[in-house]
Structures are given as structure tokens and as C-alpha cells.
Write a protein that holds these residues in place. Structure first.
Motif, short mmCIF file in Angstrom:
data_model
loop_
_atom_site.label_atom_id
_atom_site.label_comp_id
_atom_site.label_asym_id
_atom_site.label_seq_id
_atom_site.Cartn_x
_atom_site.Cartn_y
_atom_site.Cartn_z
N ASN A 14 1.22 -1.21 -0.11
CA ASN A 14 0.31 -0.39 -0.32
C ASN A 14 0.46 1.23 0.09
O ASN A 14 0.38 2.29 0.34
CB ASN A 14 -0.93 0.23 1.04
N ALA A 15 1.95 1.30 0.03
CA ALA A 15 2.92 2.49 -0.42
C ALA A 15 2.82 3.10 -1.93
O ALA A 15 3.26 3.66 -1.87
CB ALA A 15 4.54 2.26 0.07
N GLY A 16 2.13 2.38 -2.31
CA GLY A 16 1.77 2.70 -3.84
C GLY A 16 3.41 2.03 -4.74
O GLY A 16 3.24 3.13 -6.56
N LYS A 17 3.63 1.06 -4.58
CA LYS A 17 5.22 0.74 -5.07
C LYS A 17 4.71 0.51 -6.67
O LYS A 17 5.09 0.89 -7.83
CB LYS A 17 5.74 -0.42 -4.07
N THR A 18 3.78 -0.64 -6.72
CA THR A 18 2.87 -0.62 -8.17
C THR A 18 3.12 0.34 -8.64
O THR A 18 3.15 0.19 -10.25
CB THR A 18 1.97 -2.30 -7.90
N THR A 19 2.46 1.77 -8.28
CA THR A 19 2.08 2.58 -9.31
C THR A 19 3.19 2.64 -9.80
O THR A 19 3.33 3.18 -10.69
CB THR A 19 1.02 3.09 -8.48
N LEU A 361 -14.73 -8.16 -15.05
CA LEU A 361 -15.08 -8.56 -13.55
C LEU A 361 -13.60 -8.25 -13.16
O LEU A 361 -13.79 -7.66 -11.96
CB LEU A 361 -15.08 -10.34 -13.48
N PHE A 362 -11.92 -7.90 -13.60
CA PHE A 362 -10.93 -7.86 -12.99
C PHE A 362 -11.16 -6.13 -13.58
O PHE A 362 -10.75 -5.46 -12.36
CB PHE A 362 -9.75 -7.70 -14.20
N PHE A 363 -11.60 -5.45 -13.98
CA PHE A 363 -12.01 -4.29 -13.75
C PHE A 363 -12.55 -3.30 -12.76
O PHE A 363 -12.15 -3.04 -12.36
CB PHE A 363 -13.06 -3.71 -15.11
N GLY A 364 -13.64 -4.67 -12.01
CA GLY A 364 -14.16 -4.53 -11.08
C GLY A 364 -13.19 -4.41 -9.90
O GLY A 364 -13.10 -4.00 -8.98
N ILE A 365 -12.43 -5.78 -10.33
CA ILE A 365 -11.51 -5.79 -8.32
C ILE A 365 -10.10 -4.52 -8.38
O ILE A 365 -10.01 -4.52 -7.58
CB ILE A 365 -10.86 -7.64 -9.50
N ALA A 366 -10.05 -4.64 -10.32
CA ALA A 366 -8.78 -3.42 -10.07
C ALA A 366 -9.32 -2.32 -9.00
O ALA A 366 -8.64 -1.54 -8.66
CB ALA A 366 -8.15 -3.65 -11.27
N ILE A 367 -10.55 -1.68 -9.51
CA ILE A 367 -10.57 -0.61 -8.78
C ILE A 367 -10.66 -0.70 -7.44
O ILE A 367 -10.69 0.14 -6.24
CB ILE A 367 -12.47 -0.21 -9.14
N THR A 371 -9.01 1.71 -5.05
CA THR A 371 -9.38 2.30 -3.77
C THR A 371 -8.60 2.27 -2.87
O THR A 371 -9.18 3.03 -1.81
CB THR A 371 -10.83 2.41 -3.91
N GLY A 372 -8.38 1.04 -1.81
CA GLY A 372 -8.35 0.42 -1.01
C GLY A 372 -9.67 -0.23 -0.57
O GLY A 372 -9.24 -0.72 0.78
N TYR A 373 -10.37 -0.48 -0.87
CA TYR A 373 -11.64 -0.61 -0.17
C TYR A 373 -10.99 -2.39 0.14
O TYR A 373 -11.55 -2.56 1.02
CB TYR A 373 -12.73 -1.10 -0.99
N MET A 489 -3.81 -5.25 10.69
CA MET A 489 -4.02 -5.06 9.62
C MET A 489 -3.98 -4.01 9.37
O MET A 489 -4.40 -2.90 9.72
CB MET A 489 -5.01 -5.56 8.32
N GLU A 490 -3.17 -3.56 8.17
CA GLU A 490 -2.94 -1.74 8.08
C GLU A 490 -4.14 -1.39 7.19
O GLU A 490 -4.03 -1.63 6.02
CB GLU A 490 -1.28 -1.40 7.49
N MET A 491 -4.64 -0.40 7.76
CA MET A 491 -5.90 0.61 6.75
C MET A 491 -4.93 1.75 5.49
O MET A 491 -5.03 2.36 6.41
CB MET A 491 -6.79 0.19 7.56
N PRO A 492 -4.91 1.10 4.04
CA PRO A 492 -3.88 2.28 3.50
C PRO A 492 -5.49 2.81 3.47
O PRO A 492 -6.25 2.91 3.44
CB PRO A 492 -4.14 1.46 2.38
N PRO A 493 -5.11 4.53 2.85
CA PRO A 493 -6.04 5.62 3.27
C PRO A 493 -7.14 5.84 1.47
O PRO A 493 -6.23 4.81 0.84
CB PRO A 493 -5.46 7.00 3.33
N TYR A 494 -8.34 5.87 1.57
CA TYR A 494 -8.64 5.72 0.37
C TYR A 494 -7.58 6.68 -0.75
O TYR A 494 -7.16 7.70 -0.63
CB TYR A 494 -10.38 5.86 0.34
N ARG A 495 -7.96 5.88 -2.27
CA ARG A 495 -6.92 6.33 -3.02
C ARG A 495 -8.02 6.96 -4.45
O ARG A 495 -8.84 5.64 -4.60
CB ARG A 495 -5.81 6.14 -3.26
N MET A 496 -7.75 7.17 -5.45
CA MET A 496 -8.31 7.24 -6.81
C MET A 496 -7.68 6.11 -7.51
O MET A 496 -6.17 6.49 -8.14
CB MET A 496 -8.57 8.60 -7.53
N PRO A 497 -7.49 5.36 -7.67
CA PRO A 497 -7.04 4.23 -9.11
C PRO A 497 -6.47 5.30 -10.94
O PRO A 497 -7.38 5.55 -10.52
CB PRO A 497 -7.71 3.12 -8.83
#
Length: 714
Positions: A14-19, A361-367, A371-373, A489-497
Motif C-alpha cells: 500500500n505504499a504505491g510501489k506497483t503504481t 470482472l477484473f476491472f471491478g476487482i482492480a477498482i 481504492t483500498g476497499y 492489518m494496516e488500513m491504507p487511505p482511500y485513493r483514486m486508482p
């Protein structure tokens, strides 16, 4: 020109590494496995001016303690593969948590670049970071600020990589007692040939901590027994002097240094106020309404998969039908024509039409992930999982199972408790993977109205989750008894994907799906075509060829259009009867007839039996097999879809369809899943157990559905 410079990308989840990885590499990346293990790795190329970097996105970890498999993989890669540079991506709004891994990476004494990602989020919460002071405190470490979601900082990262990044000489003062022990161990190791990429000070620390995973390093020389005895004496003495476990003491010293860093380089401009994420979480993670909201989101997702997917699916069906007709015209009639049209196009095409549903399906899962949900979903499920002896962390691999069971089982490596891991592994196949989605979509679309199709799909997915949870309870009580561990578990902040991250995930899944269609499904389609078209010497109940020829001559001799239409329908009926008898007497028909007595109580005919057997290789093959057996488009000018062909079969009905859906949901997982279970457990016992109990469970559930439904008049 410098090329193929190896770079490792490390950071917390959740540090944004993959982004950042996606920003650096774009579409120029691939997914594979680390040598010898099933942990997934992503590798991509980044180019800046005349320099090319090979960037490896390491598994997200909170430390390099190597207590979990992904931590071990990340650490061993850094010390064995020896990347030229480490890029450490940290969440600037959560420095206290993220800097622990930074300190561990610095102790590896490798060239390193620190990327303060999400610097905007830190500023919003009132955190001002003095970059100069932070760099000085970390021994002159190069630092770049970034906002990965907005592509800010990407060029600065690449530009900094082209400069000379020196190896770190960073050291934490662990106190005179521990420092003395470190020096003594370094002296003991001097006669040994330690590889240059393994720092002596780091090695001494790990030996003092009695790190069992240390000896998985392939390039570490064997340490003689007399030296190990001396190290054990030092360890015993030091534990007595510190009056504390050495590992806990070292961890405490690191957090002391992190507090020093925060005091020296961080300024908080105002008191912490509830963030937008905090406000949203009051609703979405609410004790009573949080779980219903999550279920509602999942219901929306599956309705979207079914309803929106129908439009492109229809276009693909029309394109395949047109292509099939053109091929039939171009290639002379005969076995080659039948193989290409009925076997390859009918089989592979029957699976390709469901690509839009898979992508949605993967579009929805990616969203939900972006977002951190998804982290909230694990938190919400923790109470449910506790009831069955697991915790919310076990739900994360199960969620991965909606995509594919293989990475879901690999994801159980993040579970420290062996019992939790094995139970999660055994029930993961009941998550409806994307390979099952074409089967569900086909059967639901053929036998249920569009108004309820999405809801039925949602209920099937939920049924899989509930069955998995109930079985987890059973296994936890019988096969793997023991206490349930606490869930942190660490809760990441909500973000816009980012759109790029979402598109890349969809692209990867599309490529994998098409590759499977071009390999496993293609091979299976050809095999099924051969089995349905051989032997060629058959005994028909009537002379179909002669009867068809006679009717054709009659059509040519009459002018009444209505009469001609009736004769054409009769020819069509005879061709279908001939085709049905051909398949019934074929090798496939013989196999189907052999298993039919076993599956008849479930409402299945022999054709479904053949399809279920073939789907052991991959669940999508069931659709391609039915497409080949029913030979959709095998009659000239007939553009019927597989759904229409199934509807025309008098032995099939909505009840049989529902029975088959649940059988596909529950029965023996594919070969790849069983192979992964074997690799993860190092025993054939568990894959054989999984294959057997899931098959028996599938038969029992389908039997109850069909028999009860029949008695109730459905």
C-alpha cells in the motif's frame, strides 16, 4: 550506452510501489515466478536517454525478517541477484511504519534511492518533511518526492538513477554490548570467503538473531561448526546482558532511530484531524452495515459483468459466426474443413466470446483494490472468519481466488500460522475463479432471464464463499485444531486508482486468457473434435445421406416456396439427427456413456459428462467441449449460438443448468491448482485429498439440487 541495469523496487504494501513500477515501465513488463518458488514477480524495462533499466518489482513487505515467504524471496533476491540499485518506495504520509524497511535496506550497504511517494497526502495531513535533513540523517541518501497516481516524480526517479549512487555506509548504534558482539563475530568470520554483496555487519546481526532463513542464501559459504559454537556462546551471553530477546532489542533500537529521524526532519503544522478516509470508514467499516454494503458492491459488480458484457459478447459471437462461414466456404468440404470450423473455431471461439465478461470482472476487482476497499473487506470479514477459526488475513487469498486459484494459494504464504495456511489452501478452490465465469455466463444466459441473471451470478459467488467458510470450520476442528491468531492489518487511505494500473491489469488478464485459448483450450478442442469424429465406420439407424439427397432433389423440382421451406427444415432435422448419432457412437460418446450412470442422478447427459472430464485441464474447456460436441455452426447457413443449441437439447433445463453450475463450482480443481497445492505442501497427500473430497462434495450438492428440484416440480 548503458543497458539492462538491474534495479530492485522495494516497499511496504500500500505504499504505491506497483503504481511507481507501472509509471516507470508502462506496458513494457511481464509477469513470471522467481526461480524455484511460486511467488510472482513483475519485471519491466524503463528507458531514460541512452540508459535501459531492468526493474524488478519485489513483493510488498514490511521488513526483511524472512518470517513469511514473500519477505524471504525479497531478501534473497537483494543478496543473491545483487541489483545495481534499490529503489525504496515509502508512503510519505506514514513514515513511522515505512522507515523500518528503509533502515533494513540501508543495512544491506547497496546503492539506494528513496522515493517519498504520496507527498501530497502527507501535506494534506499537515506533515512537512525536511528533505535535506532527512537525507543527512540517512547518511546522504538520495531522495525524490513523487505522487505516483499523478505521474509526478517519474522523470526525476529515472534521472537520479542515471547519476552515480554510492553504496550506503549507514549504521545504527545498537549500544556497546551489541556492538561488541557484532565486532567479535566479524572477526570470527574473517577467515571465511564471504561474498562481497553480503555485508559482514548485516551477516553478524542475523547470526546474533539466530535467523534460520539465513542459510537459504545460495551464495553464503558453510560456516564451520567451531565458529557456530562461538557465536552461540556470544548469543547466550548477550541475551543475559540485555535481559531481552536479541531480535526484539534490535527492533526496538530501529524504532528509537525512526523516532529520532521524525524529530529531526518532520514538522507537523497542525493537529491531526479526521481525514476523508476516516469519515468514509465510519460508514463502510461500520459494525452492522459494513458487511451488507460490501455484499451490495459485489452484487453490483456481478450484475455489471453480466449486463455490460452481453453487448461486446454478442459482437464477438457474430464475428466468429461470420468467420466460421467464410472458412467453410474457402476450404473444400472434408475432414480439414470440419476440424477447423467445428473443432478449432467452434471450441476456441466458444471461449473467446466470454473475454469481455472476464475483463469486466477484473476491472471491478482492480477498482476495489486500487481504492483500498479490499483491505476493508478483509477487516469486515474478520468477525466471520473468526467464527471458523481463521482471521481476516485469510480472506485476502480467498479474494484473489476470484481471479485465479493458483495465485490465491500462493497468497497463503503471507499467513504465518501453518494451520491457517493449510486450511485456507484447501478451501481456496471454492472461490469462483475467472475460468468458471464463462461456464456460469453460458448456462445462466441460456436458461435464465436477463432480469435475474446478474443476481444468480452473484449468489453463485456468495455460495462458493459460504461453502468455503463452512468447510474451513470443519477442517479447523478436525484436521488442523488450534488457537486462532490475532488479526492486525494496516488500513491504507482511500485513493483514486490510476487508469494505467487498471488498464495494465486488464491487459495482462486478456493476454493470459487468450494465451490459454491458444494453447490448452486449442489442444483440448482438437482432441475433443478427434474423439467426436472417430471412429468413422458407424451404423446409422437410417440412410441419412440418401434421404437428404432425395429431399434436395425434391426442392429443386418444386416452385412452391412454403413447400420448399418445409423440405429444408426436414433436411436440417435429418442432418441434426445424423450428427447426434455420429457423436453418440464416437469415442467421446462411448466415454460419455460410460460415466453417464454416475452423473445421471444429477440430471446430466453423456455430453455433459465428456465436457466435465475435459474441463479437468482448465474449467473454460467445458465451454469449448460443449461447443465442439454440439458443433455450433456445423450446418451451413446456421448461425445458432451454443446457448441456443443447449436450449434445444430436451435433456437440459434451468434445473439441470443450476445443478451443473454448482458441480462446476465445487468439483475437482484444475491440474494447475493441484500442482500448486503439491508444491506448497511438498506432499501428494493434500492435492489428492482436495481432488477427492471436492468431487464427492460436488456430486452430493448437485444430487440434492436436482432431486429436490425435481420432486418440487421445477
Amino acid at each position: 550506452m548503458f543497458s539492462n541495469i538491474p534495479v530492485a523496487l522495494a516497499g511496504n504494501p500500500n505504499a504505491g510501489k506497483t503504481t511507481i513500477f507501472n509509471n516507470l515501465t508502462g506496458a513494457n513488463q511481464r509477469v513470471g515466478n522467481y526461480p524455484g518458488v511460486t511467488v510472482e514477480k513483475r519485471v519491466g524495462k524503463a528507458r531514460f536517454k541512452e540508459t535501459t533499466f531492468n526493474i524488478v518489482d519485489l513483493p510488498g513487505t514490511y521488513s526483511l525478517a524472512a518470517t513469511a515467504e514473500d519477505e524471504l524471496v525479497a531478501r534473497n533476491y537483494l543478496l543473491q541477484d545483487n541489483p545495481a540499485v534499490i529503489i525504496n518506495v515509502i508512503d510519505a504520509s506514514n513514515l513511522y511504519r515505512n522507515l523500518f524497511l528503509t533502515l533494513e535496506l540501508l543495512e544491506l550497504e547497496k546503492p539506494m534511492l528513496l522515493v517519498l511517494n504520496m507527498i501530497d497526502a502527507a501535506q494534506i495531513q499537515g506533515t512537512k518533511i525536511d528533505i535535506t535533513n532527512l537525507a543527512t540523517t540517512l547518511s546522504g541518501l538520495k531522495i525524490v518526492t513523487a505522487i505516483g497516481s499523478k505521474q509526478v516524480g517519474t522523470q526525476e526517479i529515472l534521472e537520479t538513477l542515471t547519476t552515480e549512487l554510492k553504496s550506503s555506509n549507514f549504521k545504527i548504534d545498537y549500544g556497546c554490548q551489541l556492538e561488541k558482539s557484532i565486532s567479535n563475530i566479524i572477526q570470527l568470520l574473517e577467515p571465511l570467503v564471504i561474498p562481497a554483496n553480503i555485508p559482514p555487519r548485516w551477516l553478524a546481526l542475523k547470526l546474533l538473531e539466530n535467523d534460520a532463513a539465513l542459510f537459504t542464501l545460495q551464495n553464503l559459504p558453510l560456516i564451520p561448526e567451531n565458529i557456530m559454537c562461538e557465536i552461540q556462546k556470544l548469543r547466550t551471553t548477550l541475551t543475559g546482558e540485555l535481559a531481552e530477546d536479541i531480535s526484539l532489542y534490535i527492533t526496538g533500537k530501529k524504532y528509537e532511530f525512526i523516532n529520532y529521524i521524525l524529530q529531526a526532519a518532520i514538522e507537523t503544522t497542525h493537529c491531526h484531524k479526521p481525514t476523508l478516509s476516516d469519515k468514509i470508514d465510519k460508514i463502510l467499516t461500520h459494525k452492522y452495515i459494513g458487511l451488507p454494503i460490501f455484499l451490495f458492491f459485489m452484487w453490483l459488480l456481478f450484475n455489471m459483468v453480466f449486463t455490460l458484457g452481453a453487448y461486446p459478447q454478442g459482437l464477438i459471437e457474430d464475428a466468429i459466426s461470420l468467420f466460421s462461414n467464410q472458412v467453410r466456404i474457402l476450404i473444400p468440404a472434408g475432414e480439414l474443413n470440419d476440424l477447423i470450423v467445428d473443432g478449432i473455431i467452434g471450441g476456441v471461439g466458444g471461449v473467446i466470446v466470454f473475454l469481455p465478461n472476464i475483463l469486466l470482472l477484473f476491472f471491478g476487482i482492480a477498482i476495489l483494490e486500487g481504492t483500498g476497499y479490499m483491505a476493508r473487506a478483509a477487516f469486515l470479514m474478520d468477525r466471520v472468519m473468526c467464527l471458523v477459526g481463521l482471521h481476516g488475513k485469510s480472506f485476502i487469498p480467498l479474494l484473489l481466488g476470484f481471479g485465479c486459484t493458483v495465485p490465491a494459494i500462493m497468497g497463503t504464504r503471507t499467513l504465518e500460522n501453518k494451520h491457517d495456511r493449510f486450511v485456507t489452501m484447501l478451501v481456496s478452490p471454492f472461490m469462483s475463479c475467472s475460468a468458471r465465469l464463462p461456464v456460469y455466463t453460458l448456462l445462466i444466459g441460456a436458461f435464465f432471464s436477463d432480469n435475474i441473471a446478474g443476481s444468480i451470478l452473484f449468489l453463485i459467488y456468495i455460495a462458493g464463499v459460504l461453502i468455503a467458510i463452512l468447510l474451513a470450520k470443519l477442517f479447523r476442528k478436525t484436521l488442523f485444531p488450534g488457537k486462532t491468531e490475532a488479526f492486525l492489518m494496516e488500513m491504507p487511505p482511500y485513493r483514486m486508482p490510476t487508469y494505467k494500473s487498471i488498464l495494465l491489469q486488464m491487459w495482462e488478464r486478456a493476454v493470459l486468457y487468450i494465451k490459454k485459448a491458444g494453447t490448452i483450450i486449442l489442444a483440448s478442442s482438437i482432441l475433443i473434435w478427434f474423439l467426436t469424429n472417430n471412429p468413422t465406420e458407424l451404423n446409422f439407424s437410417q440412410n441419412y445421406d440418401q434421404n437428404i439427397q432425395n429431399l434436395t432433389l425434391q426442392i429443386e423440382q418444386i416452385s412452391d416456396n412454403s413447400h420448399r421451406e418445409l423440405l429444408s427444415q426436414e433436411i436440417n432435422k435429418l442432418e441434426q439427427q445424423q450428427h447426434a448419432e455420429t457423436i453418440a457412437q464416437s469415442y467421446a460418446g462411448q466415454i460419455g456413456k460410460f460415466v453417464e450412470p454416475v452423473i445421471a442422478p444429477l440430471g446430466f447427459n453423456w455430453k455433459i459428462g465428456v465436457a466435465l472430464l475435459s474441463a479437468f485441464s482448465a474449467k473454460e474447456v467445458l465451454v469449448s467441449t460443449l461447443g465442439t460436441i454440439y458443433s455450433v455452426g456445423n450446418i451451413e447457413n446456421d448461425s445458432q449460438t451454443l446457448a441456443l443449441a443447449l436450449q434445444a437439447d430436451p435433456t437440459l433445463s434451468p434445473l439441470v443448468s443450476l445443478s451443473l453450475i454448482f458441480f462446476v463450482l465445487l468439483y475437482t480443481p484444475c491440474m494447475a491448482t493441484l500442482a500448486i497445492i503439491y508444491r506448497e505442501t511438498a506432499s501428494w497427500k493434500w492435492p489428492l485429498f482436495t481432488a477427492t473430497y471436492s468431487l464427492l462434495l460436488a456430486w452430493l450438492v448437485s444430487f440434492l439440487i436436482f432431486q429436490l428440484g425435481s420432486h418440487l416440480g421445477f
